[in-house]
Scaffold this motif. Structure first.
Motif, short mmCIF file in Angstrom:
data_model
loop_
_atom_site.label_atom_id
_atom_site.label_comp_id
_atom_site.label_asym_id
_atom_site.label_seq_id
_atom_site.Cartn_x
_atom_site.Cartn_y
_atom_site.Cartn_z
N LYS A 166 166.79 1.71 119.52
CA LYS A 166 165.67 2.93 119.40
C LYS A 166 165.22 3.46 120.58
CE LYS A 166 161.14 3.30 117.41
NZ LYS A 166 160.02 2.42 117.16
N LEU A 167 164.98 2.62 121.82
CA LEU A 167 164.83 3.09 123.02
C LEU A 167 165.53 3.85 123.61
CD1 LEU A 167 162.71 2.81 125.21
CD2 LEU A 167 163.93 0.79 126.22
N SER A 168 166.84 3.54 123.46
CA SER A 168 167.96 4.47 124.04
C SER A 168 168.20 5.96 123.20
CB SER A 168 169.25 3.79 123.95
OG SER A 168 169.38 2.52 124.84
N VAL A 169 167.76 6.04 122.21
CA VAL A 169 167.53 6.96 121.51
C VAL A 169 166.52 8.09 121.84
CG1 VAL A 169 167.50 8.26 119.34
CG2 VAL A 169 169.19 6.51 119.68
N ALA A 170 165.52 7.22 121.85
CA ALA A 170 163.98 7.74 122.34
C ALA A 170 164.16 8.39 123.84
CB ALA A 170 163.07 6.92 122.48
N ALA A 171 164.88 7.63 124.62
CA ALA A 171 165.20 8.11 126.05
C ALA A 171 166.05 9.19 126.28
CB ALA A 171 165.70 6.91 126.84
N LEU A 172 166.98 9.46 125.20
CA LEU A 172 167.78 10.64 125.30
C LEU A 172 167.24 11.73 124.82
CD1 LEU A 172 171.26 9.00 124.25
CD2 LEU A 172 170.41 9.66 126.77
N CYS A 173 166.52 11.86 123.75
CA CYS A 173 166.05 12.66 122.80
C CYS A 173 164.41 13.23 123.32
CB CYS A 173 165.98 12.30 121.39
SG CYS A 173 167.66 12.33 120.69
N ALA A 174 163.87 12.25 123.89
CA ALA A 174 162.52 12.34 124.34
C ALA A 174 161.63 12.92 123.59
CB ALA A 174 162.63 13.12 125.75
N PRO A 175 161.25 12.22 122.26
CA PRO A 175 160.28 12.69 121.30
C PRO A 175 158.91 12.01 121.33
CG PRO A 175 161.40 10.80 120.69
CD PRO A 175 162.12 10.72 121.96
N TRP A 176 158.62 11.52 122.81
CA TRP A 176 157.33 11.11 122.92
C TRP A 176 156.55 11.83 123.84
CZ3 TRP A 176 161.35 8.21 124.73
CH2 TRP A 176 161.69 8.14 126.17
#
Length: 129
Positions: free
Chosen positions: A86-96
């Motif tokens: 989940k962190l890896s996907v969030a780091a790649l897509c930057a949804p925060w």
């Protein structure tokens, strides 16, 4: 314990632990603190929200460990892989809306809480052996 029973309990503990983790983190992050974001939340909300997420992960790890009867850490390993993914996907897509180090800190607290729940269930005197 038979192999089939052990595999079933591992899958069950992974599913229930993952669902508990998602539910409790959502409750603590989005309901109690109205969405924790680095840029918009106060310092007090950031600290209390992170502690609430840590306690949520600890409780989910404790539940998962009790389901597999304390002799199996595989559900925690799979849930940890889910958190890292989940962190890896969030780091790649930057949804925060905050810096990467803040998200890494939140996810690290989830990992630490999950494994603290495993450890506390190992030391819990009333848990089945």
């Amino acid at each position: 314990m038979q192999s089939r029973t052990r595999i079933f309990l591992t899958v069950l503990a992974t599913a229930i632990g993952g669902c508990c983790l998602q539910l409790y983190v959502t409750l603590s992050k989005d309901v109690l603190f109205n969405g924790i974001q680095f840029c918009t939340s106060s310092n007090q909300d950031l600290v209390l929200g992170t502690v609430a997420m840590f306690l949520s992960a600890t409780f989910a790890g404790f539940i998962s460990s009790l389901i597999v009867v304390r002799d199996n850490f595989w559900p925690h390993f799979f849930i940890s892989l889910f958190i890292i993914g989940k962190l890896s996907v969030a780091a790649l897509c930057a949804p925060w809306g905050g810096p990467l180090w803040f998200e890494i800190g939140l996810h690290s607290s989830l990992l630490a809480g999950l494994w603290l729940g495993w450890y506390s269930a190992e030391k819990f005197p009333l848990a089945p052996v």
